[in-house]
Design a protein around this motif. Structure first.
Motif, short mmCIF file in Angstrom:
data_model
loop_
_atom_site.label_atom_id
_atom_site.label_comp_id
_atom_site.label_asym_id
_atom_site.label_seq_id
_atom_site.Cartn_x
_atom_site.Cartn_y
_atom_site.Cartn_z
N LEU A 146 84.73 46.31 -0.69
CA LEU A 146 83.43 45.65 -0.62
C LEU A 146 83.60 44.18 -0.21
CD1 LEU A 146 80.55 46.13 -3.12
CD2 LEU A 146 81.14 43.84 -2.35
N TYR A 147 84.50 43.49 -0.89
CA TYR A 147 84.73 42.08 -0.57
C TYR A 147 85.28 41.92 0.85
CZ TYR A 147 83.98 40.72 -5.46
OH TYR A 147 83.43 40.49 -6.69
N GLY A 148 86.16 42.83 1.24
CA GLY A 148 86.75 42.75 2.57
C GLY A 148 85.73 42.95 3.68
N ALA A 149 84.75 43.80 3.42
CA ALA A 149 83.75 44.11 4.44
C ALA A 149 82.60 43.12 4.46
CB ALA A 149 83.20 45.52 4.22
N PHE A 150 82.20 42.65 3.28
CA PHE A 150 80.96 41.86 3.21
C PHE A 150 81.13 40.48 2.59
CE2 PHE A 150 79.77 46.38 2.93
CZ PHE A 150 78.98 46.49 4.06
N GLY A 151 82.28 40.17 2.04
CA GLY A 151 82.42 38.89 1.35
C GLY A 151 81.89 39.00 -0.07
N ASP A 152 81.44 37.88 -0.62
CA ASP A 152 80.95 37.87 -2.00
C ASP A 152 79.54 38.46 -2.09
OD1 ASP A 152 79.33 35.91 -0.94
OD2 ASP A 152 80.28 34.25 -2.02
N LYS A 153 79.02 38.55 -3.32
CA LYS A 153 77.71 39.19 -3.52
C LYS A 153 76.61 38.47 -2.76
CE LYS A 153 74.83 38.90 -7.16
NZ LYS A 153 74.20 39.09 -8.50
N ARG A 154 76.64 37.15 -2.75
CA ARG A 154 75.61 36.38 -2.06
C ARG A 154 75.61 36.69 -0.56
NH1 ARG A 154 76.27 32.29 0.88
NH2 ARG A 154 74.60 30.85 1.46
N SER A 155 76.78 36.72 0.05
CA SER A 155 76.87 37.03 1.47
C SER A 155 76.38 38.45 1.75
CB SER A 155 78.32 36.89 1.95
OG SER A 155 78.76 35.56 1.82
N PHE A 156 76.72 39.37 0.86
CA PHE A 156 76.29 40.76 1.00
C PHE A 156 74.77 40.83 0.90
CE2 PHE A 156 77.50 45.30 -0.66
CZ PHE A 156 77.05 45.84 0.53
N TYR A 157 74.20 40.11 -0.07
CA TYR A 157 72.75 40.10 -0.24
C TYR A 157 72.05 39.55 1.00
CZ TYR A 157 68.12 38.94 -1.98
OH TYR A 157 66.75 38.85 -2.12
N LEU A 158 72.53 38.44 1.52
CA LEU A 158 71.89 37.84 2.69
C LEU A 158 72.01 38.74 3.92
CD1 LEU A 158 72.74 34.06 2.25
CD2 LEU A 158 70.56 35.23 1.80
N ALA A 159 73.12 39.47 4.03
CA ALA A 159 73.25 40.45 5.11
C ALA A 159 72.21 41.55 4.95
CB ALA A 159 74.66 41.04 5.13
N ALA A 160 71.96 41.97 3.70
CA ALA A 160 70.94 43.00 3.44
C ALA A 160 69.55 42.47 3.76
CB ALA A 160 71.03 43.45 1.99
N VAL A 161 69.29 41.21 3.43
CA VAL A 161 67.98 40.62 3.72
C VAL A 161 67.76 40.54 5.23
CG1 VAL A 161 66.55 38.53 3.54
CG2 VAL A 161 67.89 39.31 1.58
N ARG A 162 68.80 40.17 5.97
CA ARG A 162 68.66 40.11 7.44
C ARG A 162 68.39 41.49 8.01
NH1 ARG A 162 73.09 36.38 6.61
NH2 ARG A 162 72.39 34.25 7.11
N LEU A 163 69.05 42.51 7.47
CA LEU A 163 68.79 43.88 7.92
C LEU A 163 67.35 44.27 7.58
CD1 LEU A 163 69.62 46.64 9.05
CD2 LEU A 163 70.52 47.21 6.77
N TYR A 164 66.93 43.95 6.38
CA TYR A 164 65.55 44.23 5.97
C TYR A 164 64.58 43.62 6.97
CZ TYR A 164 61.15 43.58 3.42
OH TYR A 164 59.83 43.58 3.06
N TRP A 165 64.79 42.35 7.31
CA TRP A 165 63.86 41.69 8.22
C TRP A 165 63.90 42.31 9.62
CZ3 TRP A 165 59.47 39.59 8.36
CH2 TRP A 165 59.00 39.09 9.56
N ASP A 166 65.09 42.66 10.08
CA ASP A 166 65.19 43.29 11.40
C ASP A 166 64.35 44.56 11.46
OD1 ASP A 166 66.90 41.32 12.30
OD2 ASP A 166 68.73 42.52 12.03
N ILE A 167 64.42 45.36 10.40
CA ILE A 167 63.64 46.60 10.35
C ILE A 167 62.15 46.29 10.26
CG2 ILE A 167 63.15 48.66 8.95
CD1 ILE A 167 66.16 48.53 8.08
N TYR A 168 61.80 45.35 9.39
CA TYR A 168 60.39 44.99 9.20
C TYR A 168 59.80 44.42 10.48
CZ TYR A 168 56.23 42.86 7.11
OH TYR A 168 54.93 42.51 6.81
N GLU A 169 60.53 43.51 11.14
CA GLU A 169 60.01 42.90 12.36
C GLU A 169 59.77 43.94 13.45
OE1 GLU A 169 61.42 39.82 15.87
OE2 GLU A 169 62.08 39.42 13.82
N ARG A 170 60.71 44.86 13.58
CA ARG A 170 60.55 45.92 14.60
C ARG A 170 59.30 46.76 14.31
NH1 ARG A 170 65.24 47.75 14.12
NH2 ARG A 170 64.86 49.56 12.80
N ARG A 171 59.09 47.12 13.05
CA ARG A 171 57.92 47.93 12.70
C ARG A 171 56.63 47.14 12.85
NH1 ARG A 171 60.47 51.04 7.39
NH2 ARG A 171 61.81 52.44 8.58
#
Length: 199
Positions: A47-72
């Motif tokens: 998990l750490y190797g792929a995404f970094g710490d929890k905060r970085s993982f969370y912000l990556a998830a938020v960016r994905l969320y927005w990408d999906i939301y914006e497209r819809r």
């Protein structure tokens, strides 16, 4: 010669999508690294190797969320009458039960949740939220401009101002809906706002 390391034994995109649902249902603070390890069935090192710490993982998830939301959002407002499409967009926070998964039921809007949990202490989170809000206003204002030209929406207000009002509404509704707001009550408020936009 550079080492390539062991190949990851998991799909990073799928892991991020699953993490998005977990963070969305529990929030940043209430989701531990162990929760992520358990839900994603990963070792901590992977998990750490792929995404970094929890905060970085969370912000990556938020960016994905927005990408999906914006497209819809863009697809919903692309053609046809704008006001019914906006009603569907504004009603989403009251219908999140439909997105439930084995990691929980999504709560509110992840952009709004990030604003409440991480901003203003976290500059990167603030930038993610500000960029997402600006894109919402741009997309909705463009649709409202078209609706004005077609006589669907009043000419009495600037499209950017109208779009900002809708942004404030959807974020406020998103936060209030986490208290168990009745869907009919929420839709009545949405309808009142949209009625004020009609030509």
């Amino acid at each position: 010669m550079a080492r390539t390391g062991r190949p990851r034994a998991f799909d990073k995109d799928q892991a991020l999508e699953r993490a998005l649902l977990l963070f969305w249902s529990r929030g940043y603070g209430a989701t531990s690294v162990q929760d992520l390890v358990d839900a994603l069935e990963l070792e901590r090192g992977s998990l750490y190797g792929a995404f970094g710490d929890k905060r970085s993982f969370y912000l990556a998830a938020v960016r994905l969320y927005w990408d999906i939301y914006e497209r819809r959002l863009a697809e919903a407002l692309e053609t046809g009458p704008v006001l019914p499409a906006l009603r569907e967009v504004l009603a989403i926070p009251t219908q999140l039960q439909e997105y439930a998964s084995d990691v929980g039921v999504p709560q509110g809007c992840m952009i709004g949740n990030t604003l409440a949990e991480l901003v203003p202490q976290d500059a990167e989170a603030r930038e993610v939220v500000a960029r997402s809000n600006a894109r919402f206003v741009q997309i909705v204002a463009d649709a409202l401009r078209r609706a004005q030209a077609e006589g669907e929406v009043t000419q009495a207000a600037d499209p950017e101002d109208q779009a900002r009002l809708l942004l404030f509404t959807v974020q406020g509704l998103s936060l209030v809906s986490r208290t168990g707001l009745d869907t009919a009550t929420a839709l009545s408020a949405v309808d009142a706002l949209l009625d004020a936009l009609r030509a």
